[in-house]
Design a protein around this motif. Sequence first.
Motif, PDB file in Angstrom:
ATOM      1  N   GLY A 567      36.266  39.460 -11.961  1.00 38.66           N
ATOM      2  CA  GLY A 567      35.446  38.172 -12.632  1.00 38.66           C
ATOM      3  C   GLY A 567      36.362  37.063 -13.168  1.00 38.66           C
ATOM      4  N   LYS A 568      37.538  37.089 -12.235  1.00 40.78           N
ATOM      5  CA  LYS A 568      38.712  36.125 -12.615  1.00 40.78           C
ATOM      6  C   LYS A 568      39.261  35.208 -11.241  1.00 40.78           C
ATOM      7  CE  LYS A 568      40.587  38.611 -16.384  1.00 40.78           C
ATOM      8  NZ  LYS A 568      41.898  39.096 -16.875  1.00 40.78           N
ATOM      9  N   VAL A 569      39.498  34.125 -11.339  1.00 39.91           N
ATOM     10  CA  VAL A 569      40.281  33.438 -10.512  1.00 39.91           C
ATOM     11  C   VAL A 569      41.437  33.821 -10.346  1.00 39.91           C
ATOM     12  CG1 VAL A 569      41.062  31.203  -9.770  1.00 39.91           C
ATOM     13  CG2 VAL A 569      38.767  31.310 -10.675  1.00 39.91           C
ATOM     14  N   VAL A 570      41.851  34.387  -8.964  1.00 36.68           N
ATOM     15  CA  VAL A 570      43.199  35.063  -8.806  1.00 36.68           C
ATOM     16  C   VAL A 570      44.019  34.325  -7.732  1.00 36.68           C
ATOM     17  CG1 VAL A 570      42.412  37.417  -9.156  1.00 36.68           C
ATOM     18  CG2 VAL A 570      41.930  36.376  -7.082  1.00 36.68           C
ATOM     19  N   GLU A 571      43.507  33.318  -7.094  1.00 34.39           N
ATOM     20  CA  GLU A 571      44.369  32.258  -6.269  1.00 34.39           C
ATOM     21  C   GLU A 571      43.684  30.951  -6.434  1.00 34.39           C
ATOM     22  OE1 GLU A 571      44.433  33.624  -2.260  1.00 34.39           O
ATOM     23  OE2 GLU A 571      45.121  35.754  -2.729  1.00 34.39           O
ATOM     24  N   GLU A 572      44.648  30.024  -6.231  1.00 33.57           N
ATOM     25  CA  GLU A 572      44.409  28.544  -6.142  1.00 33.57           C
ATOM     26  C   GLU A 572      44.998  27.920  -5.049  1.00 33.57           C
ATOM     27  OE1 GLU A 572      45.433  24.592  -9.151  1.00 33.57           O
ATOM     28  OE2 GLU A 572      44.957  26.787 -10.014  1.00 33.57           O
ATOM     29  N   TRP A 573      44.071  27.329  -3.956  1.00 33.28           N
ATOM     30  CA  TRP A 573      44.616  27.024  -2.997  1.00 33.28           C
ATOM     31  C   TRP A 573      44.595  25.357  -2.772  1.00 33.28           C
ATOM     32  CZ3 TRP A 573      40.155  30.054  -0.259  1.00 33.28           C
ATOM     33  CH2 TRP A 573      40.210  31.291  -0.226  1.00 33.28           C
ATOM     34  N   ARG A 574      45.938  24.685  -2.546  1.00 37.13           N
ATOM     35  CA  ARG A 574      45.951  23.357  -2.299  1.00 37.13           C
ATOM     36  C   ARG A 574      45.702  23.035  -0.941  1.00 37.13           C
ATOM     37  NH1 ARG A 574      48.028  18.859  -5.203  1.00 37.13           N
ATOM     38  NH2 ARG A 574      46.927  19.958  -6.918  1.00 37.13           N
ATOM     39  N   VAL A 575      44.351  22.486  -0.853  1.00 36.21           N
ATOM     40  CA  VAL A 575      44.238  22.285   0.694  1.00 36.21           C
ATOM     41  C   VAL A 575      44.973  21.192   1.353  1.00 36.21           C
ATOM     42  CG1 VAL A 575      42.088  21.444   2.277  1.00 36.21           C
ATOM     43  CG2 VAL A 575      41.786  22.734   0.114  1.00 36.21           C
ATOM     44  N   HIS A 576      45.238  19.974   0.476  1.00 34.36           N
ATOM     45  CA  HIS A 576      46.020  19.245   1.123  1.00 34.36           C
ATOM     46  C   HIS A 576      46.464  18.360  -0.013  1.00 34.36           C
ATOM     47  CE1 HIS A 576      48.083  15.869   3.450  1.00 34.36           C
ATOM     48  NE2 HIS A 576      48.017  16.731   4.513  1.00 34.36           N
ATOM     49  N   GLU A 577      47.476  17.624  -0.247  1.00 32.00           N
ATOM     50  CA  GLU A 577      47.970  16.606  -1.230  1.00 32.00           C
ATOM     51  C   GLU A 577      47.196  15.367  -1.363  1.00 32.00           C
ATOM     52  OE1 GLU A 577      49.503  16.801  -3.798  1.00 32.00           O
ATOM     53  OE2 GLU A 577      50.883  18.532  -3.656  1.00 32.00           O
ATOM     54  N   ASP A 578      46.674  14.894   0.026  1.00 31.56           N
ATOM     55  CA  ASP A 578      45.951  13.498   0.585  1.00 31.56           C
ATOM     56  C   ASP A 578      44.831  13.793   0.783  1.00 31.56           C
ATOM     57  OD1 ASP A 578      48.453  12.443  -0.466  1.00 31.56           O
ATOM     58  OD2 ASP A 578      49.310  12.356   1.619  1.00 31.56           O
ATOM     59  N   VAL A 579      44.035  15.016   0.953  1.00 34.27           N
ATOM     60  CA  VAL A 579      42.682  15.051   1.430  1.00 34.27           C
ATOM     61  C   VAL A 579      41.954  15.700   0.394  1.00 34.27           C
ATOM     62  CG1 VAL A 579      41.532  16.181   3.322  1.00 34.27           C
ATOM     63  CG2 VAL A 579      43.674  15.417   3.822  1.00 34.27           C
ATOM     64  N   PRO A 580      41.040  15.190  -0.276  1.00 36.02           N
ATOM     65  CA  PRO A 580      40.047  15.736  -1.233  1.00 36.02           C
ATOM     66  C   PRO A 580      38.892  16.150  -0.270  1.00 36.02           C
ATOM     67  CG  PRO A 580      39.841  13.220  -1.251  1.00 36.02           C
ATOM     68  CD  PRO A 580      41.002  13.521  -0.190  1.00 36.02           C
ATOM     69  N   THR A 581      38.719  17.483  -0.768  1.00 37.97           N
ATOM     70  CA  THR A 581      37.611  18.355   0.119  1.00 37.97           C
ATOM     71  C   THR A 581      36.146  17.956  -0.725  1.00 37.97           C
ATOM     72  OG1 THR A 581      39.113  19.797   0.975  1.00 37.97           O
ATOM     73  CG2 THR A 581      36.807  20.547   0.629  1.00 37.97           C
TER      74      THR A 581
END
Length: 854
Positions: A567-581
Amino acid sequence: MNALKSLGKLVWGGKDCPEMFKLSSGVLYELRPTAKVVRKCLYKDCELSIRQTTVAHQYQLIATCVLDEGEDDLNDVLDDERAFLIGTELRFVSTTFEGAGGFRWQDESAGLEYEYIVDTKLINKPTRDAFALAVARCAWERANSKPYTQAAEKDITRIIQQAEDEDIDRMLEQVKIEDEDLGAATAVRPKPSAAKASTPKGAATAAAVVPPKWELPPEPSEMADGEAIVSTLGELYLFDARNGEFVQVAKEVALSVVETEAYTYWMNVASNERSYSSQLIEPEMNAVFNHDHGSLIWNYFDDNRAYSFSVVAADSKHYEALHQGMTRAAYETLNREPWAKATVSSQDYILDAYEEDADMLPVPDSWGSDDEVLSDGEQPAAESHSKSEHQIVESEEDDDSDNDSSSSSSESEEEDEIDQIFRKEPVPQGVKTTKAEVDDSSSEESESESESESESESEDSDGQSAVSGDSDTEGAKRLADASAVNSKLAVGYKHGRSFVVRGSQIGVFKHTDGDDIVFDTTINRVDDTHGREFTPSSVLLHEQDSTLVLMDKQRPNDLYKMDLEYGKVVEEWRVHEDVPTVAVAPNTKFSQMTGEKTLVGLSHNMLYRIDPRLGGNNQIVQNEQQAYTTKSDFTSAATTDSGAVAVGSAKGDIRLFDRLGVRAKTALPALGEAILGIDVTSDGRYVVATCKTYLLLIDTKVPDDSAGRTGFQRSFPQAQKPAPKRLQLKPEHVVYMGAPIAFTPAKFNQSPDGNSSEKTIVTSTGPFVITWNLRRVLGTGRGDAYHIKQYPDVVVADNFRFGQDKSIVVTLPNDVQSVRRSQLAKPTRESLMVRPSGAGGLLSPRDSIVDAPY
């Protein structure tokens, strides 16, 4: 008079038989419209009868509780009978509840209403009609102090009609549009102009025909002034909500579309006697064109009330001019560009989409016969057009038969009554819980059964429970989340779990073998890996339902992986510095059932693959991305079983990609309304795109392609773009619903077995859940053949249970329910009426309402 006498002794009995007519099986409810609990079950097993009194020409309506065997000795201490003197003040009318028929009446002395709902398998509609007739006879006798045999037939039927009219008047007075809805459906008119709506030459003076018992909207003080792009003649009709049909208002009117400023159009309707409407052309009009009838039907909102008008064009030339002029105005309003800029094939595509009876889409050969298409009483397309365009509300008798045939005899009445409502407070600190509790004071037995079932299932909870937060912060946390409501839904395939976002919490719900849903546990706080709390704006089940991929609209460049075992966030993924998803989708339609790591990502002008294993600040696979130089305004994406991708945009266009990293094989023109959500069948054959006021169903199969390819695999020939089918609510039904339409993203039922089982579409608007049978839509050509169910509050999210379409998970702001699809029924006047309660919310049909999360 023969009709009145036909019931004989069955109805009227003799002096030795005081109970002249009895209905032996039903449920008695007490209704308190202004109370917090608006519906209370008095007798679960009840007989309703008509009884003579000792006073001549006076009769009582008697509701008697039927006790189970062994409970006879409780007669002296139980309130087991209610008696009501029969007269016109009783306002005895027929009604429906949850698809079953019955009666409703008033007790003016106590300020209460009562409702008696019968078992339609035991008591059919002719029997109910006979009982209503008997009550009307009694009322006539009391009013006239004479035997009913001296009454004319019209005198008896007048009593029935008067009660129904008064009941409808009362309900219509309660159908009010909220200020925010009214603001969305109306606009400030342009500055006053002395000019009336332009009337084409040759328009004859025609006396207005005032519809009986129905009120026209107020006459506009001024009509919009501008350049008329089209003016046509026709007859004007107004929908009469009492009789469920259109009535003629004027024999001849002029309908004009005027451009008041660039890309802003108004529609004026007027005769030589008066003006009827002047409104901005916008999606909330819910306009429907019908070529066969040469008509336009639309909604008009004014003075907190919804109306439905219809203009039947004078001839085919007037209709074509109206169809093209209105479509052009709608296109230019929404796209902010000239109609002439669209190609001829695109114009044909858009014109087809705005017309109700475009050619039927083909039914795949693999689906076999049309038996299922017509199983619910629908007529083939050729027959349905032979009916009057203006007869729109199905009879109660049809509804009864539909519901009888669709309901399973093995399901108990008690389950139908409580409709599987389960709610729960967040789990206290330190408690790992899977036991569900039912909050329904009227069904203690059902409650204990659900608890015992949940306790037995908790022994193997599959590692899905979450541990709550620190005890010192738990109380403050509950206070902080007091204003939060349910917002997002993710339905799992494994462990039978579904997940509901509520603020920064996630509720976990368990599906049972009986298509039930019970509360399991709560993930009490969603934090990123830096300890920052956030509210997920999107949730996607991933990696065999072991993780949730979360989005936070405050940090659109990042995705978050939550491990559901902890029940916890275990990873944080930066998709791209300049591309908001803006959206994510699974790699393939059913990749949540696999260990697949990658995802499909979408930005405003870019489609790409996300691979979290790349690490760092750029997790976009470079050779699997496709960017567009202009801002495409992408909003949503969906994938097929092979990994093809359908993408919708805020401009309203749809792109079909066979794979990532290449340009779209097919680009379908924008109708103008933003695509709010998109879904596709597993084989890619059908796409459903959700706009605010309609759904767009598209058959992607390329005509005359020998290999049977779809628009995902090759482009459509320029002159053979698919004919889209608009699925929308009838404007007449919106009159009863009392508010503009705002659909939630529509979904096909999920079927890993292939398209042959993907046959139903579900969506919602306001407090209504709506389904379309895909085969019926394709087989009959009707986009308005839907089933519907009203809930006590606004539906915020809905989806089918994974792998089938028999049950639907429905998320309300403070409730999560499971409803059987068979409980949805054809729309009727009463099922569509939204009646506000005294507490300020929508009227609840439940026995009890608990203001608790989920």
